[in-house]
Design a protein around this motif. Sequence first.
Motif, short mmCIF file in Angstrom:
data_model
loop_
_atom_site.label_atom_id
_atom_site.label_comp_id
_atom_site.label_asym_id
_atom_site.label_seq_id
_atom_site.Cartn_x
_atom_site.Cartn_y
_atom_site.Cartn_z
N SER A 55 -6.66 -11.07 67.76
CA SER A 55 -5.63 -11.80 68.40
C SER A 55 -4.97 -10.85 69.72
O SER A 55 -4.41 -11.51 70.78
CB SER A 55 -4.60 -12.03 67.74
OG SER A 55 -3.63 -11.07 67.19
N PHE A 56 -5.33 -9.64 69.77
CA PHE A 56 -4.90 -8.89 70.89
C PHE A 56 -5.67 -8.63 71.99
O PHE A 56 -5.63 -8.33 73.16
CB PHE A 56 -4.55 -7.41 70.60
CG PHE A 56 -2.72 -7.65 70.04
CD1 PHE A 56 -1.83 -7.65 70.61
CD2 PHE A 56 -2.85 -7.39 68.33
CE1 PHE A 56 -0.42 -7.68 70.09
CE2 PHE A 56 -1.33 -7.57 67.98
CZ PHE A 56 -0.46 -7.60 68.80
N LEU A 57 -6.93 -9.21 72.03
CA LEU A 57 -7.94 -8.96 72.67
C LEU A 57 -7.52 -9.95 73.88
O LEU A 57 -7.04 -11.24 73.85
CB LEU A 57 -9.44 -9.23 72.21
CG LEU A 57 -9.84 -8.24 71.27
CD1 LEU A 57 -11.26 -8.84 70.47
CD2 LEU A 57 -10.12 -6.99 71.83
N SER A 58 -7.95 -9.45 75.12
CA SER A 58 -7.93 -10.47 76.30
C SER A 58 -8.79 -11.61 76.22
O SER A 58 -9.75 -11.35 75.62
CB SER A 58 -7.97 -9.59 77.66
OG SER A 58 -9.51 -9.31 77.62
N GLN A 59 -8.68 -12.42 77.22
CA GLN A 59 -9.48 -13.75 77.38
C GLN A 59 -10.83 -13.48 77.47
O GLN A 59 -11.82 -13.99 76.88
CB GLN A 59 -9.00 -14.87 78.14
CG GLN A 59 -9.56 -16.33 78.05
CD GLN A 59 -8.66 -17.07 78.82
OE1 GLN A 59 -7.86 -16.93 79.57
NE2 GLN A 59 -9.25 -18.45 78.57
N ASN A 60 -11.19 -12.27 78.39
CA ASN A 60 -12.41 -11.94 78.70
C ASN A 60 -12.97 -10.73 77.98
O ASN A 60 -13.59 -9.61 78.19
CB ASN A 60 -12.56 -11.66 80.17
CG ASN A 60 -13.67 -11.86 80.80
OD1 ASN A 60 -14.74 -12.20 80.38
ND2 ASN A 60 -13.85 -11.15 82.06
N HIS A 61 -12.65 -10.61 76.55
CA HIS A 61 -12.75 -9.29 75.94
C HIS A 61 -14.35 -8.98 75.72
O HIS A 61 -14.53 -7.80 75.66
CB HIS A 61 -12.20 -9.56 74.55
CG HIS A 61 -12.39 -10.64 73.76
ND1 HIS A 61 -13.48 -10.34 72.68
CD2 HIS A 61 -12.05 -11.90 73.63
CE1 HIS A 61 -13.61 -11.60 72.03
NE2 HIS A 61 -12.88 -12.42 72.76
N TRP A 62 -15.32 -10.14 75.56
CA TRP A 62 -16.47 -9.74 75.38
C TRP A 62 -17.18 -8.85 76.63
O TRP A 62 -18.11 -8.25 76.42
CB TRP A 62 -17.35 -10.74 75.12
CG TRP A 62 -17.12 -11.45 73.66
CD1 TRP A 62 -16.48 -12.34 73.15
CD2 TRP A 62 -17.75 -10.62 72.65
NE1 TRP A 62 -16.30 -12.57 71.87
CE2 TRP A 62 -17.25 -11.58 71.47
CE3 TRP A 62 -18.36 -9.61 72.12
CZ2 TRP A 62 -17.38 -11.39 70.17
CZ3 TRP A 62 -18.60 -9.12 70.76
CH2 TRP A 62 -18.24 -9.93 69.85
N VAL A 63 -16.65 -9.05 77.64
CA VAL A 63 -17.15 -8.45 78.99
C VAL A 63 -16.17 -7.04 79.31
O VAL A 63 -16.74 -5.99 79.43
CB VAL A 63 -17.05 -9.27 80.22
CG1 VAL A 63 -17.22 -8.39 81.38
CG2 VAL A 63 -17.67 -10.52 80.05
N GLU A 64 -14.89 -7.10 79.04
CA GLU A 64 -14.04 -5.76 79.25
C GLU A 64 -14.35 -5.05 78.03
O GLU A 64 -13.86 -3.59 78.44
CB GLU A 64 -12.76 -6.43 79.33
CG GLU A 64 -12.50 -7.51 80.77
CD GLU A 64 -11.20 -7.81 80.82
OE1 GLU A 64 -10.24 -7.51 80.07
OE2 GLU A 64 -10.90 -8.64 81.85
#
Length: 90
Positions: free
Chosen positions: A22-31
């Motif tokens: 839930s704390f991951l950013s929207q673009n977490h799979w890249v960042e």
Amino acid sequence: GLKAMDMSDFISARKFFEFGISFLSQNHWVEEYNLSLSLYDNAAKCCLSIGDSEKLEKFSTQVLSNARSFEDKLNIYYFSISALCHASLL
């Protein structure tokens, strides 16, 4: 989450992993690819252990859609096949 898994408390562990997700950013799979993969992979493992096939499918879909290599997908394939075996669908 990992300590809870080590103590076989998979329900609490899944909650910890979901909290982390839930704390991951929207673009977490890249960042934050490695962190994302670890959180989703371990959450899926917890779901398999407690028999929550609905959430297992949710986490598995995310990994299979975003994993960069076949090796990164192997655990999810194993969890999915194991869930089918436990449900006597394979």
